[in-house]
Write an enzyme that holds these catalytic residues in place. Structure first.
Site, PDB file in Angstrom:
ATOM      1  N   HIS A 213       0.806  -1.232   0.000  1.00  0.00           N
ATOM      2  CA  HIS A 213       0.000   0.000   0.000  1.00  0.00           C
ATOM      3  C   HIS A 213       0.834   1.275   0.000  1.00  0.00           C
ATOM      4  O   HIS A 213       0.392   2.315   0.506  1.00  0.00           O
ATOM      5  CB  HIS A 213      -0.962  -0.001   1.203  1.00  0.00           C
ATOM      6  CG  HIS A 213      -2.139  -0.922   1.028  1.00  0.00           C
ATOM      7  ND1 HIS A 213      -2.402  -1.987   1.845  1.00  0.00           N
ATOM      8  CD2 HIS A 213      -3.125  -0.930   0.101  1.00  0.00           C
ATOM      9  CE1 HIS A 213      -3.500  -2.623   1.446  1.00  0.00           C
ATOM     10  NE2 HIS A 213      -3.955  -1.993   0.386  1.00  0.00           N
ATOM     11  N   HIS A 314      -5.732  -3.803 -11.510  1.00  0.00           N
ATOM     12  CA  HIS A 314      -6.191  -3.483 -10.155  1.00  0.00           C
ATOM     13  C   HIS A 314      -7.704  -3.372 -10.165  1.00  0.00           C
ATOM     14  O   HIS A 314      -8.289  -2.843 -11.104  1.00  0.00           O
ATOM     15  CB  HIS A 314      -5.573  -2.149  -9.727  1.00  0.00           C
ATOM     16  CG  HIS A 314      -6.022  -1.673  -8.390  1.00  0.00           C
ATOM     17  ND1 HIS A 314      -6.912  -0.633  -8.229  1.00  0.00           N
ATOM     18  CD2 HIS A 314      -5.705  -2.093  -7.149  1.00  0.00           C
ATOM     19  CE1 HIS A 314      -7.101  -0.433  -6.929  1.00  0.00           C
ATOM     20  NE2 HIS A 314      -6.385  -1.296  -6.253  1.00  0.00           N
TER      21      HIS A 314
END
Ligand code: MG
Length: 390
Positions: A213, A314
């Protein structure tokens, strides 16, 4: 055919414990609809994350409407460039490409419906019959290695052979705020223990993908990636660093043994160009609703193909995203896996007139025209965000 109306719809999906724990329920999806004078309506998605930013992209879609009314929706490439140059004087990537993405996806849906063919057919046809996915298993509520062990066993029992998670729980609160890029020794060791426990639960044949992240500085990212790879054979270490700048990524790449995946916060082919050219990643993960839509995802995939780099789109938003990403995925030679979030599946279907079709962990697209599924406008209207004026 002429475009007669462009509209955005910002809804509140019910995403449960994961989103609540990370973002306090501040998560919305932005759908886009484009109407034409021949009665065909297309739809797409321009969702942003988190904290009401989908309201901003919804307002952005409304703001560019004037550039589209009266245009021929068949001219997707020209309209993409018209929007990309007309509204990007302060920067051409990210926010504007998210607005363009939902419009581009809706235009492809219109073109498919007008021609009576699924979108993937217009992108060159099928390379495969179904779409391999990986499971972004948020593991909501898990906090100990034992809990992750049990939850991971269930994910595999449900038919998944690749699972993604972020085991460094201490970093959750820094997910979208400035931090120093470091983690405590206790938090780091808990993360290693969680991944080792997941590896023990799923066995050697299931891929474990770790999402960092963008939390870390260079030495921390290098240490985490190498240890996870050496101890638990992770399949990739995703977004080791914040997305700005390539120098740090070069440094991590030089020092890291784990395969790397980047790209959910890279926008358009220009952002991917240098990454691919320098070999800074093993996988790329553009987001079809952020990077510029179906048109741009297909181009990025072709660029990656030159370097024999697999593309793994994604996918952490709504049903328009998984369908648009799916049509590119099924038609792309160097496709790897399409992300999907297990806990989002009921919410994908909530906003469609018919549910998505799955066989185990594979998504099927069928052969209906356009994206192949319709937005359920009654469900959309019933779930509009209180701050969104329809
Ligand atoms: Mg990620």
């Amino acid at each position: 055919m002429k475009i007669t109306n462009v509209e955005a719809w910002v809804v509140e999906p019910d995403l449960g414990v994961f989103i609540d724990s990370h973002f306090g329920s501040e998560w919305q999806w932005t759908f886009v609809t484009i109407e034409t004078d021949e009665g065909i309506t297309g739809w797409g998605e321009s969702s942003n994350v988190p904290r009401k930013t989908s309201l901003l992209t919804g307002a952005g879609v409304r703001a560019v409407k004037d550039a589209l009314i009266g245009e021929d929706p068949a001219d997707i490439e020209r309209l993409w460039h018209k929007l990309f140059r007309r509204y990007t004087y302060l920067g051409s990537r990210g926010f504007p490409t998210t607005i363009i993405s939902g419009i581009d996806i809706a235009l492809w849906d219109i073109k498919g419906k007008a021609l009576g063919r699924p979108v993937y057919d217009l992108l060159g046809g099928k390379m495969r019959d179904d779409i391999r996915t990986y499971a972004n298993a948020w593991f909501g509520g898990c906090s100990t290695p034992e809990q992750y062990h049990a939850a991971a066993k269930k994910v595999v029992a449900d038919g998944h052979d690749a699972v993604k998670l972020d085991p460094f729980l201490e970093m959750n609160e820094f997910h979208t705020m400035y931090q120093d890029g470091q983690i405590s020794a206790a938090g780091e060791n808990l993360g290693y223990d969680i991944i080792a426990s997941v590896r023990d639960a799923v066995g050697p044949d299931v891929e474990i993908l770790v999402d960092a992240h963008g939390h870390y500085n260079v030495p921390t990212a290098v240490r985490l990636a190498n240890r996870l790879y050496d101890d638990s054979q992770i399949g990739w270490f995703e977004e080791p660093l914040p997305p700005e700048g390539l120098d740090a990524l070069r440094s991590v790449r030089r020092q890291t043994r784990a395969p790397m995946c980047v790209g959910e916060r890279l926008f358009t082919r220009w952002d991917f160009s240098q990454i691919l050219h320098e070999g800074l990643t093993d996988y790329v993960m553009p987001d079809v609703t952020w990077t510029g839509g179906i048109s741009e995802l297909k181009k990025i995939a072709a660029m990656a193909e030159i370097y024999f780099i697999p593309i793994s789109p994604h996918n952490a938003q709504g049903p328009g995203q998984i369908l648009a990403g799916g049509h590119v995925s099924i038609s792309t030679p160097n496709f790897y896996r399409l992300e999907h979030a297990i806990e989002f599946k009921p919410q994908y279907d909530r906003f469609l007139t018919e549910p998505l079709e799955w066989v185990g962990n594979k998504l099927l697209l069928g052969d209906r025209p356009g994206l192949g599924r319709e937005l359920d406008m009654d469900a959309v209207r019933a779930a509009l965000h209180p701050d969104w004026v329809a």
